[in-house]
Design a protein around this motif. Sequence first.
Motif, PDB file in Angstrom:
ATOM      1  N   TYR A  56       0.851  -1.188   0.000  1.00 49.52           N
ATOM      2  CA  TYR A  56       0.000   0.000   0.000  1.00 49.52           C
ATOM      3  C   TYR A  56       0.892   1.244   0.000  1.00 49.52           C
ATOM      4  CZ  TYR A  56      -3.538  -3.396   1.444  1.00 49.52           C
ATOM      5  OH  TYR A  56      -4.358  -4.469   1.502  1.00 49.52           O
ATOM      6  N   ARG A  57       0.678   2.119  -0.930  1.00 52.41           N
ATOM      7  CA  ARG A  57       1.460   3.356  -1.021  1.00 52.41           C
ATOM      8  C   ARG A  57       0.528   4.553  -0.941  1.00 52.41           C
ATOM      9  NH1 ARG A  57       6.614   2.352  -2.409  1.00 52.41           N
ATOM     10  NH2 ARG A  57       7.106   0.309  -3.327  1.00 52.41           N
ATOM     11  N   PHE A  58       0.903   5.514  -0.132  1.00 50.86           N
ATOM     12  CA  PHE A  58       0.079   6.700   0.079  1.00 50.86           C
ATOM     13  C   PHE A  58       0.823   7.934  -0.435  1.00 50.86           C
ATOM     14  CE2 PHE A  58      -1.083   3.627   3.381  1.00 50.86           C
ATOM     15  CZ  PHE A  58      -2.448   3.483   3.123  1.00 50.86           C
ATOM     16  N   GLU A  59       0.027   8.951  -0.772  1.00 51.29           N
ATOM     17  CA  GLU A  59       0.588  10.157  -1.387  1.00 51.29           C
ATOM     18  C   GLU A  59       0.701  11.326  -0.422  1.00 51.29           C
ATOM     19  OE1 GLU A  59      -1.138  10.886  -5.415  1.00 51.29           O
ATOM     20  OE2 GLU A  59      -2.507   9.272  -4.838  1.00 51.29           O
ATOM     21  N   THR A  60      -0.060  11.283   0.672  1.00 49.58           N
ATOM     22  CA  THR A  60      -0.111  12.464   1.553  1.00 49.58           C
ATOM     23  C   THR A  60       0.071  12.058   3.009  1.00 49.58           C
ATOM     24  OG1 THR A  60      -2.502  12.324   1.878  1.00 49.58           O
ATOM     25  CG2 THR A  60      -1.734  13.526  -0.067  1.00 49.58           C
ATOM     26  N   ILE A  61      -0.032  13.052   3.868  1.00 47.21           N
ATOM     27  CA  ILE A  61       0.116  12.839   5.303  1.00 47.21           C
ATOM     28  C   ILE A  61      -1.023  12.010   5.875  1.00 47.21           C
ATOM     29  CG2 ILE A  61      -1.133  14.931   6.003  1.00 47.21           C
ATOM     30  CD1 ILE A  61       1.063  15.307   8.142  1.00 47.21           C
ATOM     31  N   ILE A  62      -2.166  11.938   5.176  1.00 45.94           N
ATOM     32  CA  ILE A  62      -3.281  11.089   5.609  1.00 45.94           C
ATOM     33  C   ILE A  62      -2.809   9.647   5.690  1.00 45.94           C
ATOM     34  CG2 ILE A  62      -5.578  10.262   4.978  1.00 45.94           C
ATOM     35  CD1 ILE A  62      -5.520  13.157   5.915  1.00 45.94           C
ATOM     36  N   GLY A  63      -2.052   9.217   4.675  1.00 39.48           N
ATOM     37  CA  GLY A  63      -1.495   7.875   4.683  1.00 39.48           C
ATOM     38  C   GLY A  63      -0.495   7.679   5.802  1.00 39.48           C
ATOM     39  N   THR A  64       0.315   8.729   6.076  1.00 39.48           N
ATOM     40  CA  THR A  64       1.296   8.652   7.167  1.00 39.48           C
ATOM     41  C   THR A  64       0.595   8.459   8.506  1.00 39.48           C
ATOM     42  OG1 THR A  64       2.757  10.101   5.907  1.00 39.48           O
ATOM     43  CG2 THR A  64       3.232   9.832   8.242  1.00 39.48           C
ATOM     44  N   HIS A  65      -0.493   9.212   8.708  1.00 37.24           N
ATOM     45  CA  HIS A  65      -1.255   9.079   9.955  1.00 37.24           C
ATOM     46  C   HIS A  65      -1.812   7.663  10.099  1.00 37.24           C
ATOM     47  CE1 HIS A  65      -2.023  13.693  10.240  1.00 37.24           C
ATOM     48  NE2 HIS A  65      -0.776  13.341  10.545  1.00 37.24           N
ATOM     49  N   PHE A  66      -2.293   7.101   9.000  1.00 34.79           N
ATOM     50  CA  PHE A  66      -2.851   5.752   9.031  1.00 34.79           C
ATOM     51  C   PHE A  66      -1.757   4.739   9.338  1.00 34.79           C
ATOM     52  CE2 PHE A  66      -4.130   1.819   6.739  1.00 34.79           C
ATOM     53  CZ  PHE A  66      -5.218   1.484   7.546  1.00 34.79           C
ATOM     54  N   ASP A  67      -0.600   4.918   8.748  1.00 32.65           N
ATOM     55  CA  ASP A  67       0.539   4.042   9.022  1.00 32.65           C
ATOM     56  C   ASP A  67       0.906   4.083  10.498  1.00 32.65           C
ATOM     57  OD1 ASP A  67       3.705   3.754   9.216  1.00 32.65           O
ATOM     58  OD2 ASP A  67       3.005   2.580   7.503  1.00 32.65           O
ATOM     59  N   ASP A  68       0.900   5.311  11.081  1.00 30.28           N
ATOM     60  CA  ASP A  68       1.185   5.458  12.517  1.00 30.28           C
ATOM     61  C   ASP A  68       0.124   4.762  13.363  1.00 30.28           C
ATOM     62  OD1 ASP A  68       3.375   6.922  11.817  1.00 30.28           O
ATOM     63  OD2 ASP A  68       2.428   8.891  12.162  1.00 30.28           O
ATOM     64  N   GLU A  69      -1.120   4.868  12.922  1.00 34.04           N
ATOM     65  CA  GLU A  69      -2.228   4.239  13.665  1.00 34.04           C
ATOM     66  C   GLU A  69      -2.059   2.726  13.713  1.00 34.04           C
ATOM     67  OE1 GLU A  69      -7.065   3.585  13.265  1.00 34.04           O
ATOM     68  OE2 GLU A  69      -6.057   5.097  12.033  1.00 34.04           O
ATOM     69  N   VAL A  70      -1.709   2.113  12.573  1.00 29.02           N
ATOM     70  CA  VAL A  70      -1.512   0.659  12.520  1.00 29.02           C
ATOM     71  C   VAL A  70      -0.356   0.256  13.416  1.00 29.02           C
ATOM     72  CG1 VAL A  70      -0.879  -1.267  11.018  1.00 29.02           C
ATOM     73  CG2 VAL A  70      -2.483   0.467  10.203  1.00 29.02           C
ATOM     74  N   TYR A  71       0.733   1.021  13.337  1.00 26.03           N
ATOM     75  CA  TYR A  71       1.894   0.708  14.166  1.00 26.03           C
ATOM     76  C   TYR A  71       1.552   0.799  15.653  1.00 26.03           C
ATOM     77  CZ  TYR A  71       6.479   1.103  16.339  1.00 26.03           C
ATOM     78  OH  TYR A  71       7.561   0.943  17.141  1.00 26.03           O
ATOM     79  N   GLU A  72       0.860   1.864  16.069  1.00 23.07           N
ATOM     80  CA  GLU A  72       0.496   2.041  17.481  1.00 23.07           C
ATOM     81  C   GLU A  72      -0.447   0.944  17.954  1.00 23.07           C
ATOM     82  OE1 GLU A  72      -1.074   5.975  17.643  1.00 23.07           O
ATOM     83  OE2 GLU A  72       0.915   6.928  17.378  1.00 23.07           O
ATOM     84  N   LYS A  73      -1.348   0.495  17.060  1.00 22.78           N
ATOM     85  CA  LYS A  73      -2.267  -0.585  17.425  1.00 22.78           C
ATOM     86  C   LYS A  73      -1.493  -1.870  17.648  1.00 22.78           C
ATOM     87  CE  LYS A  73      -6.512  -2.132  17.963  1.00 22.78           C
ATOM     88  NZ  LYS A  73      -7.376  -1.630  19.067  1.00 22.78           N
ATOM     89  N   MET A  74      -0.485  -2.122  16.807  1.00 17.45           N
ATOM     90  CA  MET A  74       0.347  -3.307  16.970  1.00 17.45           C
ATOM     91  C   MET A  74       1.085  -3.265  18.315  1.00 17.45           C
ATOM     92  SD  MET A  74       0.561  -5.620  14.472  1.00 17.45           S
ATOM     93  CE  MET A  74       2.245  -6.198  14.661  1.00 17.45           C
ATOM     94  N   GLU A  75       1.663  -2.111  18.616  1.00 13.23           N
ATOM     95  CA  GLU A  75       2.381  -1.970  19.877  1.00 13.23           C
ATOM     96  C   GLU A  75       1.455  -2.147  21.070  1.00 13.23           C
ATOM     97  OE1 GLU A  75       5.749  -1.493  20.419  1.00 13.23           O
ATOM     98  OE2 GLU A  75       5.762  -2.112  18.289  1.00 13.23           O
TER      99      GLU A  75
END
Length: 404
Positions: A56-75
């Motif tokens: 999955y590749r994102f173009e904006t900071i919206i994707g970055t926020h989602f990536d952070d959300e997945v990582y935090e959920k994993m942690e």
Amino acid sequence: MTSENLSVGGVRFRTRADYEAALRDQKKIDEIRAQVDFNDKKQLEGLFNEMQAGVYRFETIIGTHFDDEVYEKMEQMKRNPSTRKKEKKHSLKKSGNKDQQKGKRAAASAGRQAVRTDIKNTRNNAKYQAVIEKEALKELQKAEKLRKRIMVLASIVAAASLGYFFVYYYFSTRTNMDYEQLASLKGSNVLNSGTQQEQNTFSLHKSAVRLPDILPEYETLYNKNKKLIGWLKIDDTNIDYPVMQTSDNTYYLDHNYNQEYDKNGSIFLDYNCSVYPRSTNMIVYGHHMKSGNMFGNLQKYAKESYGKKHSVITFDTIYEKAQYQVMYVFRSQVYNEDDIVFKYYQFIEANSETEFNSYMQEMSELSLYDTGVTAEFGDSLLTLSTCDSSQTDGRFVVVAKRIS
């Protein structure tokens, strides 16, 4: 649409292009959320791995926020593994005891499967790490070989450059010494041995024409090398050289007065020119040497102040003395044979006043500045020419008129 409406997920974007990219990211995120249960560790791990692998590749900071959300959920799951069980347990109570027991068994099974997956991933990671280390070692070995090759090549280049410097310095020094010695021979009788000058004659239109006597000042130099045709000197400069002439314009490009190979070459007169009878325009060539030798400093005439200070050029032929005053200074180039353009190096004779005036007009238009000096049909001209690196096959030219 105003800038207030360019917002997605609480983030405002400055341009419509960024806004539309954010909408695409948000749509992709919504589709992922519909497919993945964020409370399922296995699904969440799968999503996380896919995102790390670039699925999955994102173009904006919206994707970055989602990536952070997945990582935090994993942690969060790693820190509090019971949270998922509690949430499922609370849901199972509403379904009855039977469903509750079934859910427990499913949860236990899922837990065991997660453990097996972790063990498998650990093993795979170990194998992957070993492969990475092996590849890294290969790359380091390649880099070391490349470094050694570069060092060898750099050493060769340095040695060649040093060798070129010494060769260049040798020729430059030898040239200076040679021409200082030649200058000291002007007016000397060292090689004459009391012999009388030979009578010089040549055939012109089937009639024998007697050449003038060689000036005593140049007899010694002429007897040493009969290709000598004159001497060029400009006061307060290093231009103080014998002028040679032979049957072509190539020999003295890399030979000195002593007829030895020399990168500096010699100052030489165009083989089409004649000092007796005298051509309308005598063209003299010399290399533009970085050392300043030959015509290395001729381009200083590009400055008008320098031209005014060094406006008089002395060019003696072996038969007569003469001085010239700088008239035109310009840049030109060597053209193709079929180019219809003024070629200064072809102006040797003017057969009519109209032709002469045409040449003067061409050079006047090219001149870098106005010297105030003009010429008339019948005047004798001297042209000094050297290379000019400012353009392809460039030439720097100084044209002077005889004044005495």
